[in-house]
Design a protein around this motif. Sequence first.
Motif, short mmCIF file in Angstrom:
data_model
loop_
_atom_site.label_atom_id
_atom_site.label_comp_id
_atom_site.label_asym_id
_atom_site.label_seq_id
_atom_site.Cartn_x
_atom_site.Cartn_y
_atom_site.Cartn_z
N ILE A 234 -10.62 -4.02 33.54
CA ILE A 234 -11.48 -3.31 34.41
C ILE A 234 -11.26 -2.24 34.71
N VAL A 235 -11.98 -1.09 34.50
CA VAL A 235 -11.85 0.43 35.20
C VAL A 235 -13.03 0.52 36.13
N CYS A 236 -12.91 0.95 37.25
CA CYS A 236 -14.23 1.06 38.23
C CYS A 236 -14.17 2.77 38.16
N SER A 237 -15.61 3.13 38.01
CA SER A 237 -15.96 4.50 37.75
C SER A 237 -16.10 5.39 39.04
N LYS A 238 -15.90 4.59 40.27
CA LYS A 238 -16.01 5.26 41.62
C LYS A 238 -14.71 6.01 41.68
N ILE A 239 -15.06 7.34 42.40
CA ILE A 239 -13.98 8.15 42.78
C ILE A 239 -12.81 7.77 43.19
N GLY A 240 -12.73 6.96 44.07
CA GLY A 240 -11.56 6.69 44.78
C GLY A 240 -10.80 5.12 44.32
N GLN A 241 -11.38 4.62 43.21
CA GLN A 241 -11.15 3.36 42.59
C GLN A 241 -10.65 3.39 41.26
N ASP A 242 -10.82 4.60 40.58
CA ASP A 242 -10.67 4.95 39.16
C ASP A 242 -9.19 5.09 38.97
N ARG A 243 -8.65 3.95 38.30
CA ARG A 243 -7.15 3.87 37.89
C ARG A 243 -7.20 3.75 36.45
N SER A 256 1.85 -5.52 23.75
CA SER A 256 3.00 -5.80 23.15
C SER A 256 3.51 -6.94 23.27
N LYS A 257 2.76 -7.86 23.92
CA LYS A 257 2.97 -9.37 23.81
C LYS A 257 2.40 -10.19 22.94
N GLY A 258 1.66 -9.34 21.89
CA GLY A 258 0.77 -9.91 21.08
C GLY A 258 -0.40 -10.35 21.22
N LEU A 259 -0.94 -9.97 22.65
CA LEU A 259 -2.32 -10.67 22.98
C LEU A 259 -3.37 -9.58 22.92
N LYS A 260 -4.56 -9.85 22.94
CA LYS A 260 -5.63 -9.12 23.10
C LYS A 260 -6.02 -8.44 24.30
N ALA A 261 -6.22 -7.15 24.24
CA ALA A 261 -6.77 -6.66 25.61
C ALA A 261 -7.84 -5.51 25.23
N TYR A 262 -8.85 -5.68 26.10
CA TYR A 262 -10.10 -4.71 25.99
C TYR A 262 -10.36 -4.07 27.20
N LYS A 263 -10.64 -2.65 27.34
CA LYS A 263 -11.06 -1.99 28.46
C LYS A 263 -12.65 -1.93 28.67
N ALA A 264 -13.04 -1.96 29.79
CA ALA A 264 -14.40 -1.75 30.25
C ALA A 264 -14.60 -1.14 31.68
N VAL A 265 -15.62 -0.13 31.52
CA VAL A 265 -15.65 0.65 32.77
C VAL A 265 -17.09 -0.01 33.45
N MET A 266 -16.94 -0.08 34.89
CA MET A 266 -18.19 -0.72 35.54
C MET A 266 -18.11 0.03 37.10
N GLU A 267 -19.30 0.22 37.44
CA GLU A 267 -19.50 0.76 38.83
C GLU A 267 -19.34 -0.27 39.87
N GLU A 268 -20.03 -1.37 39.68
CA GLU A 268 -19.93 -2.70 40.44
C GLU A 268 -19.37 -3.68 39.77
N ILE A 269 -18.21 -4.48 40.37
CA ILE A 269 -17.55 -5.68 39.62
C ILE A 269 -18.29 -6.89 40.07
N THR A 270 -19.22 -7.79 39.43
CA THR A 270 -19.70 -9.03 39.76
C THR A 270 -19.69 -9.90 38.81
#
Length: 327
Positions: A234-243, A256-270
């Motif tokens: 999870i990526v946050c779109s807020k200016i001070g939390q966007d990493r 690299s461990k043979g596992l699946k990963a997906y990226k999602a961007v959100m404003e609020e994480i609930t």
Amino acid sequence: MFDFQLENIVAWIRDGGYSSVALQLPEGLKIRATEISDYLSEKTGVDVLVIGLPCYGACDLFNYKGKTDALVHFGHSPIPSQGFDPNVLYIESRSDADLSDDVLSALDALPQKVGLLATIQYLDLLPKAKSLLESIGRTVFIGAGDQRIAYPGQVLGCNCSAAESILDDVDAFLFLGEGDFHPLAAAFGVRKEIFVLNPVTKEFRSMSEIRDRILRKRFAAIQSAKDSQSFLVIVCSKIGQDRSSEADAAISKIRSKGLKAYKAVMEEITPMSLMAYRVDAYVNTACPRVAMDDSAKYDRPMITLTELDIVLGEKLWDSYQFDQIRP
């Protein structure tokens, strides 16, 4: 009581020639929003937009551009690493609480070398606390944080670098403030005891029990995530939390461990915003406290960036570190 500096805001609006201003307040101060709006409108004629979105820190700074001429942000200090905007005014809402000799009996429980910490509202009390401690023979230190921290001794919910800077000099820390949110950041981030003194109620307590209770929950979340085959990063779109860069590194590490990963961007994480995704676990790169404090709300393990290393077998639990947002 907290100082809202209304006359200073009026002067700032007039000097800036603003015709519209947005007001951003944290949840505990929103009750004053209409009162402040009325005052500013009557004194300056400015159009006021009250921001109703949740606000937990300057990391949530509202993007006012295209909506109003300027922004007044209450209850938090600037985050230096986010840069300077002349059209944003920070009202830190310092408290008028005081410390007197009646807290000396509680402070006598502290060890010889003490580090002082506080939230922005109570930073003005650090010199008085230092004087009181020195009067009973303690040696006192106040550390400077990194570029996410505006003042010496200040603690954010996501950053305890002011404590880290004096960690080797002290036996324990004394935190001045209310609630558990900020002192827990220090308690997670340093391996020394954190004591809390509430400047309003004068309650004195240790954070050890609540810290250990939450860490046990973190251990359980890590263990639950170890069998996961897929992760939502999870990526946050807020200016001070966007990493975003840290999120990309986490995705590469997972894959690299043979596992699946997906990226999602959100404003609020609930829980509601995450329930649709078919993954086994979540990796939170936004405010680390989303995972640390609210894990019970989620139906799947929610882990931080530093916890991911343990889940993937790259580090041991004994080397557990609090995930902090750095400059």
